[in-house]
Design a protein around this motif. Structure first.
Motif, short mmCIF file in Angstrom:
data_model
loop_
_atom_site.label_atom_id
_atom_site.label_comp_id
_atom_site.label_asym_id
_atom_site.label_seq_id
_atom_site.Cartn_x
_atom_site.Cartn_y
_atom_site.Cartn_z
N PRO A 1 0.78 -1.30 -0.08
CA PRO A 1 -0.02 0.05 0.09
C PRO A 1 0.90 1.15 -0.02
O PRO A 1 0.34 2.17 -0.49
N THR A 2 2.15 1.13 0.62
CA THR A 2 2.97 2.45 0.57
C THR A 2 3.66 2.27 -0.80
O THR A 2 4.83 3.01 -0.47
N TRP A 3 3.54 1.82 -1.75
CA TRP A 3 4.46 1.81 -2.76
C TRP A 3 4.79 3.19 -3.32
O TRP A 3 5.94 3.32 -3.75
N ASN A 4 3.99 4.16 -3.46
CA ASN A 4 4.23 5.45 -3.90
C ASN A 4 5.23 6.03 -3.24
O ASN A 4 6.17 6.40 -3.79
N HIS A 5 5.25 6.10 -1.73
CA HIS A 5 6.41 6.82 -1.09
C HIS A 5 7.68 5.90 -1.14
O HIS A 5 8.88 6.43 -1.07
N ASN A 6 7.63 4.78 -1.05
CA ASN A 6 8.45 3.70 -1.29
C ASN A 6 9.39 3.91 -2.43
O ASN A 6 10.61 4.04 -2.46
N LEU A 7 8.73 4.03 -3.69
CA LEU A 7 9.21 4.23 -4.97
C LEU A 7 10.02 5.80 -4.94
O LEU A 7 10.97 6.22 -5.39
N MET A 8 9.34 6.79 -4.16
CA MET A 8 9.93 8.12 -4.14
C MET A 8 11.44 8.06 -3.33
O MET A 8 12.30 8.84 -3.94
N ALA A 9 11.25 7.30 -2.17
CA ALA A 9 12.26 7.42 -1.24
C ALA A 9 13.44 6.56 -1.98
O ALA A 9 14.63 7.00 -1.96
N GLN A 10 13.28 5.80 -3.01
CA GLN A 10 14.35 5.00 -3.66
C GLN A 10 15.03 5.68 -4.88
O GLN A 10 15.90 5.68 -5.34
N HIS A 11 14.05 6.44 -5.66
CA HIS A 11 14.32 6.77 -6.80
C HIS A 11 14.20 8.33 -7.10
O HIS A 11 14.76 8.89 -7.93
N TYR A 12 13.58 9.19 -6.27
CA TYR A 12 13.32 10.68 -6.42
C TYR A 12 14.17 11.45 -5.49
O TYR A 12 13.95 12.70 -5.47
N LEU B 1 9.53 10.76 3.56
CA LEU B 1 9.77 9.46 3.06
C LEU B 1 10.45 8.51 3.81
O LEU B 1 11.08 7.26 3.60
N ARG B 2 10.41 8.68 5.24
CA ARG B 2 11.22 7.72 6.36
C ARG B 2 10.11 7.16 6.72
O ARG B 2 10.15 5.80 6.62
N ILE B 3 9.11 7.45 7.60
CA ILE B 3 7.93 6.90 8.25
C ILE B 3 6.81 7.02 7.10
O ILE B 3 6.41 7.97 7.05
N LEU B 4 6.19 6.04 6.94
CA LEU B 4 5.09 6.04 5.71
C LEU B 4 3.90 5.97 6.40
O LEU B 4 3.75 5.83 7.71
N GLU B 5 2.84 5.58 5.57
CA GLU B 5 1.39 5.97 5.97
C GLU B 5 1.13 4.70 7.02
O GLU B 5 0.29 4.68 7.81
N ASP B 6 1.50 3.57 6.81
CA ASP B 6 1.29 2.28 7.82
C ASP B 6 2.45 2.59 9.04
O ASP B 6 2.44 1.32 9.71
N ARG B 7 2.90 3.39 9.28
CA ARG B 7 3.94 3.82 10.23
C ARG B 7 4.89 2.87 10.38
O ARG B 7 5.80 2.61 11.39
N LYS B 8 5.32 2.39 9.28
CA LYS B 8 6.37 1.49 9.08
C LYS B 8 7.72 2.28 8.24
O LYS B 8 7.21 3.49 7.66
N ALA C 1 14.01 1.95 1.77
CA ALA C 1 15.33 2.99 1.62
C ALA C 1 15.87 3.38 2.90
O ALA C 1 17.00 3.35 3.10
N TRP C 2 14.96 3.79 3.93
CA TRP C 2 15.43 4.45 5.11
C TRP C 2 15.86 3.31 5.84
O TRP C 2 17.00 3.70 6.69
N SER C 3 15.33 2.21 5.96
CA SER C 3 15.69 1.11 6.78
C SER C 3 17.03 0.72 6.26
O SER C 3 17.98 -0.07 6.93
N ASN C 4 17.41 0.96 4.81
CA ASN C 4 18.81 0.57 4.56
C ASN C 4 20.16 1.45 5.06
O ASN C 4 21.28 1.20 4.69
N LEU C 5 19.68 2.45 5.36
CA LEU C 5 20.69 3.51 5.87
C LEU C 5 21.29 3.10 7.48
O LEU C 5 20.37 2.46 8.24
#
Length: 208
Positions: A129-140, A169-176, A180-184
Motif C-alpha cells: 500500500p505504501t508503494w508510492n512513497h517507497n518508490l519516491m524514497a528509492q528513486h526521487y 519518505l522515512r516513516i510512511l502511512e502504515d507507520r513503518k 530505503a530508510w531502513s537501509n541507512l
C-alpha cells in the motif's frame, strides 16, 4: 514560493511544463487547502478526467522553513509526475482499473513494465500500500535535492539538500519505515534527522 521556484529551478520548471501544452497526458491544478491536518503540507489527488490536483496548506507551510516548503511542494509535484506516467501507460484519463476491460489492464501493466520499469517494480511487481512513497524514497530523493539546491543557489552542502529530501519518505502511512530508510546506517539516519531539524523545520523563512 511557486513563482520563485519556476524562476530559480530549471528542473522544477521542466517538471511543470510536462503538464502544459496543447496535448499533455494530464493537466495540473494547484489549490490551497488550509484544512489539511497538522504536519500535512500538501496532498496530490488521484487523476480524474485527465487532470491531477495538488492541494497545499499555507497554514502548515508557514510552520517550516523556505527550504522545507520547497521540499514539500516538490514532493507533491513528484506524486503528480508519477500519476502522469501512469496515465501515459494507461492511455486513459483516470486510473480506475475496475472500469478497464481485461485487455486494457493487460496493456496498462505491460506499458508500465516497458516504459517505467522502476515504477512497475514498486507499483506492481512487489506491491504494498505504501508503494508510492517507497518508490519516491528509492528513486526521487536526488531529484528533490536538485530542485532545492537550485532554489537555494548552492548555499549549503550537497549533503544537506539530499538529507532534507527525506522529509515524508522515512516513516510512511502504515507507520513503518520505507525500504530505503531502513537501509541507512544509524549514523546516516542521525545525520539526516539533524539536517531535517536544522534546515527543513528551522532555517530561513523569507517567503512566508
Amino acid at each position: 514560493m511557486y513563482d520563485k521556484l519556476n524562476i530559480t529551478s530549471n528542473k522544477f520548471k521542466n517538471a511543470i511544463q510536462k503538464f502544459d501544452g496543447d496535448f499533455p497526458v494530464s493537466h495540473l491544478t494547484f489549490n490551497i487547502n488550509n484544512s489539511l491536518p497538522s504536519g500535512n503540507y500538501g496532498i496530490t489527488k488521484k487523476p480524474a478526467n485527465y487532470n491531477i490536483t495538488i492541494e497545499m496548506s499555507n497554514t502548515q507551510l508557514s510552520k517550516i522553513s523556505d527550504l522545507g516548503s520547497v521540499v514539500a511542494i516538490t514532493h507533491e509535484i513528484i506524486h503528480a509526475e508519477i500519476y502522469r506516467k501512469m496515465l501515459s501507460a494507461a492511455k486513459k484519463g483516470d486510473l480506475n482499473q475496475g472500469e478497464y476491460s481485461t485487455q486494457d489492464r493487460i496493456n496498462y501493466i505491460n506499458s508500465l513494465a516497458d516504459n517505467f520499469p522502476g515504477l512497475y517494480d514498486y507499483y506492481w511487481k512487489r506491491y504494498k500500500p505504501t508503494w508510492n512513497h517507497n518508490l519516491m524514497a528509492q528513486h526521487y530523493r536526488n531529484t528533490i535535492a536538485d530542485i532545492v539546491q537550485q532554489f537555494d543557489n548552492n548555499r549549503l552542502s550537497r549533503q544537506i539538500y539530499v538529507d532534507i529530501a527525506w522529509a515524508g519518505l522515512r516513516i510512511l502511512e502504515d507507520r513503518k519505515e520505507s525500504d530505503a530508510w531502513s537501509n541507512l546506517s544509524p549514523s546516516e539516519q542521525n545525520r539526516v534527522l539533524l539536517n531535517l531539524k536544522n534546515n527543513f523545520f528551522n532555517g530561513i523563512s523569507n517567503c512566508k
